[in-house]
Design a protein around this motif. Structure first.
Motif, PDB file in Angstrom:
ATOM      1  N   ASN A  17       0.845  -1.195   0.000  1.00  0.00           N
ATOM      2  CA  ASN A  17       0.000   0.000   0.000  1.00  0.00           C
ATOM      3  C   ASN A  17       0.879   1.242   0.000  1.00  0.00           C
ATOM      4  O   ASN A  17       1.732   1.408   0.871  1.00  0.00           O
ATOM      5  CB  ASN A  17      -0.916   0.016   1.228  1.00  0.00           C
ATOM      6  N   TYR A  18       0.700   2.097  -0.985  1.00  0.00           N
ATOM      7  CA  TYR A  18       1.474   3.336  -1.079  1.00  0.00           C
ATOM      8  C   TYR A  18       0.800   4.431  -0.268  1.00  0.00           C
ATOM      9  O   TYR A  18      -0.367   4.770  -0.501  1.00  0.00           O
ATOM     10  CB  TYR A  18       1.598   3.775  -2.534  1.00  0.00           C
ATOM     11  N   GLN A  19       1.519   4.970   0.695  1.00  0.00           N
ATOM     12  CA  GLN A  19       1.011   6.067   1.520  1.00  0.00           C
ATOM     13  C   GLN A  19       1.477   7.385   0.898  1.00  0.00           C
ATOM     14  O   GLN A  19       2.666   7.683   0.907  1.00  0.00           O
ATOM     15  CB  GLN A  19       1.516   5.920   2.948  1.00  0.00           C
ATOM     16  N   GLU A  20       0.540   8.129   0.365  1.00  0.00           N
ATOM     17  CA  GLU A  20       0.883   9.331  -0.399  1.00  0.00           C
ATOM     18  C   GLU A  20       1.449  10.439   0.489  1.00  0.00           C
ATOM     19  O   GLU A  20       0.944  10.674   1.592  1.00  0.00           O
ATOM     20  CB  GLU A  20      -0.365   9.828  -1.136  1.00  0.00           C
ATOM     21  N   PRO A  21       2.487  11.117   0.025  1.00  0.00           N
ATOM     22  CA  PRO A  21       3.054  12.221   0.798  1.00  0.00           C
ATOM     23  C   PRO A  21       2.264  13.508   0.597  1.00  0.00           C
ATOM     24  O   PRO A  21       1.460  13.622  -0.339  1.00  0.00           O
ATOM     25  CB  PRO A  21       4.462  12.366   0.207  1.00  0.00           C
ATOM     26  N   LYS A  22       2.504  14.461   1.465  1.00  0.00           N
ATOM     27  CA  LYS A  22       1.949  15.800   1.309  1.00  0.00           C
ATOM     28  C   LYS A  22       3.006  16.693   0.657  1.00  0.00           C
ATOM     29  O   LYS A  22       4.206  16.522   0.873  1.00  0.00           O
ATOM     30  CB  LYS A  22       1.566  16.399   2.661  1.00  0.00           C
TER      31      LYS A  22
END
Length: 309
Positions: free
Chosen positions: A125-130
């Motif tokens: 699962n890719y956790q998107e950055p801000k």
């Protein structure tokens, strides 16, 4: 780059105009190098004077007088030492800046599409950055940073920080103009985020605590070149979508060359000190970006398994 009308990421925080004192130390963010070193500004206030002014401020505050508000009503903006107003803050709402913001949001969305797909293909699962847009200076989980630090990724809060005035400097000071050069910068910092998720950055941060400066610099080069390669992977998928225009790839390769350690040192001081390199030479940065672009495969970006990256 053909970007208008495409999806824009919702993971953008616009903090332009809200600043803080600059500077973060070792163990902080992973940044684009700007060159130069710390400089002492002439005509500044002494420590004693600053302390005296702070005491006066709080004495007046206790008397019910808000000095900052009084100064603000006088038609100007009060700037305490370390909170200087910058040019980027004064023009943060210009049409050109707003278009750049939309472009950054679009580029970030494209990186989300690419890395979500790559991670999902591996069952992860890719956790998107801000992406945090700021002007002048800002506080992150890695400490305070200024526009002079250049764009950077902070592992502590999983955010990419960018003062968009950097792009003016990229074009004028580094001779690396073009929208795909700007996109490369964002994709490189997102590459650091990927490294953070895969454990590369945490492992490096732990290991360098016991390394000499020379050893840490050599390991840092491998980290930075891998982020360049990851940026190239993003470029590959962007090309496959038909979004690249003539000259876009060359813009990114030129940007990689212009921010190489050797190029920056030659520009800033007229000579190079190879043992001080910590991002990679112009040739290395261009080669690893191109490697990712040509391959599009994460396994081809392992800079830690080659003898001489």
């Amino acid at each position: 780059m053909e970007w208008k009308g495409r999806r824009q990421s919702s993971n953008v925080e616009d903090q332009r105009g809200a600043g803080g004192p600059g500077g973060f130390g070792r163990g902080g963010g992973f940044r684009i190098p700007m060159g130069g070193g710390p400089r002492r500004a002439g005509g500044g206030l002494s420590i004693g004077t600053i302390i005296f002014l702070v005491v006066i401020y709080f004495v007046l505050k206790m008397m019910g007088i808000d000095l900052l508000q009084v100064l603000g009503q006088g038609g100007g903006q009060a700037n305490l030492p370390g909170f200087e107003q910058t040019e980027s803050a004064t023009r943060s709402n210009s049409p050109a800046q707003e278009e750049t913001k939309q472009f950054m949001a679009t580029v970030l969305a494209e990186t989300e599409d690419v890395w979500n797909g790559i991670f999902q293909a591996s069952g992860e699962n890719y956790q998107e950055p801000k992406l945090v847009l700021f002007s002048g200076s800002i506080q992150s989980a890695c400490g305070f940073a200024s526009a002079a630090s250049g764009p950077f990724y902070c592992p502590g809060d999983r955010k990419v920080y960018l003062d968009m005035s950097f792009f003016d400097e990229l074009a004028n000071r580094f001779d690396a103009a073009g929208d795909f050069a700007q996109a490369y910068v964002v994709a490189h910092e997102v590459g650091h985020h990927v490294q953070n998720l895969t454990g590369v950055l945490p492992q490096f941060n732990r290991a360098r605590q016991s390394m000499s400066e020379a050893e840490a610099n050599q390991m840092s080069i491998r980290v930075e070149l891998q982020a360049d390669c990851y940026a190239g992977i993003w470029g590959k998928y962007t090309e496959q979508k038909g979004l690249l225009e003539t000259g876009d790839l060359q813009e990114a390769l030129n940007a990689a060359v212009q921010i190489g350690d050797d190029t920056i040192q030659k520009r800033m001081q007229g000579y190079v000190v190879p043992e001080s390199f910590n991002h990679g030479t112009a040739e290395q940065r261009m080669r690893w970006f191109k490697r990712g672009f040509d391959s599009g495969r994460v396994q081809d970006c392992d800079t830690f398994r080659v003898a001489n990256p």
